[in-house]
Design a protein around this motif. Structure first.
Motif: not given
Length: 647
Positions: A516-530
């Motif tokens: 849900t949060r990824a869809r809200t962010q949309g085309e602006a994109g996001h990063i995962i840290v592991a």
């Protein structure tokens, strides 16, 4: 100079590159193996590439995961896959034939050949002296399209086996011992090559167990010589004419050396919920169990089932235990019936399931919540069994059977009977009429793909911008598996080929709010840290593709498992590791990461400079070859190939 068998096999298939550890090499693939849930995406990818006929031979599609037909989804997928096989020149092995890995060994395994498969346990065929490598489906599709398989040249770990297995100890205990020593990432970018006098007492299916679970250590593959045991296996299947001897040169040197004295091993068991949490069975004896599960690609041989029948013969299992028998192949099931072992198991109270992967991948046989399940499968990641709150132990068939009798974890050495491990019959010839060979080209051209609601065309992925500025949407710890990223099981697995439908399940057991949060962010994109070993386990490429569809741009981790690291740039996601692992503490969820002049930085070297929240600088590292940089910059493999060929 004396050479290892691994080097010989790779040299025979080398297309490009230098065979120095860490360098990118390109290998010609002779054969290809597809299983159903990931093969569906491969077929869609081949269609997107405009491929008319595959180049690898044989290429074989197996139906072994999607066997539960609680609705039309799986049955529809089988029809789609069969039509794709007919269209593209691929063998089709339908439901009922069994698990891809042992079936492929029975019907198509050939010493000296190379094999690529869209399943991490493709490595099992190394038991026959093959160079067998698991990869993401998109890379399998590329190999089937005639491209080489690219990978980092592995180091070779020589595993010298001496002695013979004691009574009540099996090949499963030997591979659990290696996991105890090396952990789930200790053989990353390595090949485990077995040799030594101890091999003489291990038949081909014992070797399969070791080759299969080398994957759980992160190994690129495992390699065994082709010797008398290999010949005996192939002769039983009427294929001795395809056998040839293969071995390392005497006196060859390995990059690392390991030794196992088989005679010193004891029954071992992996505790929930990781294959490397290995202890002596005697250390946990007496713990109550709910289920004992026999089968999977982790213990698929005739003897793995027959020994269980011998243990329970004339006795009844504990009334509180479900003893689940999951035959690995049609041939194994037939032989067990013919030799009377199946009747023995049923009389003792066992439950029989159809040949296939079944509960190993959460497709049936899910245990009760919070109850102990002893399984001969290769993995016990949390929730993989199909039960979210599971407690799954990994063990040998002997330990599982002894425990089923008494209702508690039991060291099989305490059984009051002589140990006997039956050998498979002399005739194990596959049933030829259950395999559908490729059609002639002219007939294949007239075949129409039977698309379903769950096989929509793949979306075109856009390349990432040259300046990335995106939030850390999710921070996770060590050993996140592809099961954590994209769950399996009867609820989710049937829709894996539908990227849009799969998105809502991404990371649902880790953070249900992620999608849900990824869809809200949309085309602006996001990063995962592991943390360490991000993306371990299954080769499933949808663990990279589905997050990409949700806007994932970059993964930053302490380390990334081999296959997942290769999958990410194939779908236009940038895999980066921390130059200083302690910087992980500096990165928090919702931090904004900025990377400018991305492509210039990639081309200039291995270091990438980024900023956190516009003020703190951090150094990251990439290991992408020039080819992988081009793939990533194109937005993924399909775009890259289309531009290269002008299609």
């Amino acid at each position: 100079m004396p050479d290892s068998l691994s080097h010989k096999l790779m040299a025979a298939h080398l297309v490009n590159g230098k065979m120095t550890p860490g360098s990118e090499i390109a290998l010609k693939m002779d054969q290809a193996l597809l299983q159903d849930v990931l093969g569906t995406l491969v077929m869609l990818e081949l269609d997107a590439m405009g491929i008319e006929r595959v180049h690898t031979s044989p290429s074989v599609q197996y139906i072994d995961h999607t066997l539960i037909q609680q609705d039309n989804f799986n049955a529809d997928a089988h029809l789609f896959l069969k039509s794709a096989c007919e269209r593209l020149g691929i063998w089709y092995s339908g439901p009922g034939n069994g698990i891809s890995h042992p079936v492929h060994m029975e019907r198509f395994g050939k010493p000296g050949d190379s094999l690529v498969g869209c399943d991490s346990h493709t490595t099992s065929a190394g038991a026959l002296g093959m160079l067998a490598i698991g990869a993401g489906g998109i890379e399998v599709a590329m190999a089937m399209a005639g491209e080489p398989l690219f990978l980092a040249m592995p180091s070779i770990i020589g595993v010298r086996l001496t002695g013979e297995l004691p009574d009540w100890v099996s090949a499963k205990d030997a591979v659990l011992e290696l996991l105890r020593r090396h952990g789930v990432s200790g053989a990353k970018n390595c090949i485990l090559e077995y040799y030594g006098p101890g091999l003489a007492a291990l038949d081909a299916m014992d070797r399969h167990v070791l080759a299969n679970m080398g994957t759980e250590m992160g190994a690129t593959t495992s390699v065994f010589p082709s010797d008398d045991a290999t010949l005996e296996f192939m002769r039983a299947r009427g294929r001795e004419s395809e056998w040839r001897p293969l071995a390392a040169d005497p006196g060859c040197l390995y990059d690392q050396d390991e030794h196992i004295d088989l005679s010193k091993l004891e029954p071992l068991i992996a505790l929930p919920s990781s294959p490397d949490k290995v202890v002596l069975v005697s250390d946990v004896a007496g713990e109550p169990i709910y289920q004992a599960y026999i089968g999977s690609s982790g213990n698929p041989g005739y003897s793995d089932f027959a020994v269980v029948a011998d243990i329970v013969r004339g006795r009844a299992i504990s009334p509180h235990v479900s003893l689940d028998i999951n035959p690995s192949t049609r041939q194994v099931l037939t032989a067990l019936i013919d030799e009377g072992h199946m009747a023995t198991l049923i009389k003792a109270g066992a439950r029989l399931h159809q040949p296939g992967c079944n509960g190993c991948i959460g497709m049936g046989q899910a245990p009760a919540k919070g109850r102990n399940s002893l399984r001969t499968v290769p993995r016990n990641f949390p929730g993989r069994s199909g039960t979210l709150e599971d407690t799954v132990f990994l063990c040998s068939p002997e330990t599982a059977a002894a425990s089923a009798l008494y209702g508690v974890i039991t060291d099989p050495r305490t059984l009051e009977r002589a140990h006997h491990r039956p050998k498979e019959p002399k005739n194990m010839k596959p049933d030829e009429h259950m395999f559908f060979p490729p059609l002639a080209l002219e007939k294949a051209r007239r075949i129409r793909l039977l698309a379903t609601d769950n096989t929509p065309p793949l979306a075109v992925l856009k390349p990432l911008p040259d300046s990335i500025c995106a939030p850390v949407l999710l921070k996770v710890g060590d050993n996140i598996s592809t099961d954590d990223i994209m769950p399996a099981g009867a609820r989710v697995l049937p829709i894996w080929s539908n990227i849009e439908a799969s998105t809502k399940h991404t990371f649902e057991t880790v953070d249900p709010s992620y999608a849900t949060r990824a869809r809200t962010q949309g085309e602006a994109g996001h990063i995962i840290v592991a943390g360490d070993n991000y993306g371990q386990g299954s080769s499933r490429e949808n663990a990279a593709l589905v997050p990409r569809a949700l806007g994932l741009q970059v993964v930053i981790a302490k380390s990334i498992a081999r296959i997942h690291w290769q999958n990410l740039p194939c779908f236009g996601v940038l895999p980066l590791t921390l130059d200083n692992p302690e910087d992980l503490d500096q990165l928090q969820q919702d931090d904004v990461i900025r990377i400018d002049r991305l492509r210039d930085q990639l081309a200039a070297g291995t270091c990438i400079t980024a900023t956190i929240n516009e003020h703190q600088t951090i150094t990251l590292t990439h290991e992408l070859s020039a080819r992988q940089q081009a793939v990533f910059s194109s937005g993924g493999v399909i775009n890259w190939l289309s531009r290269r060929t002008g299609s």
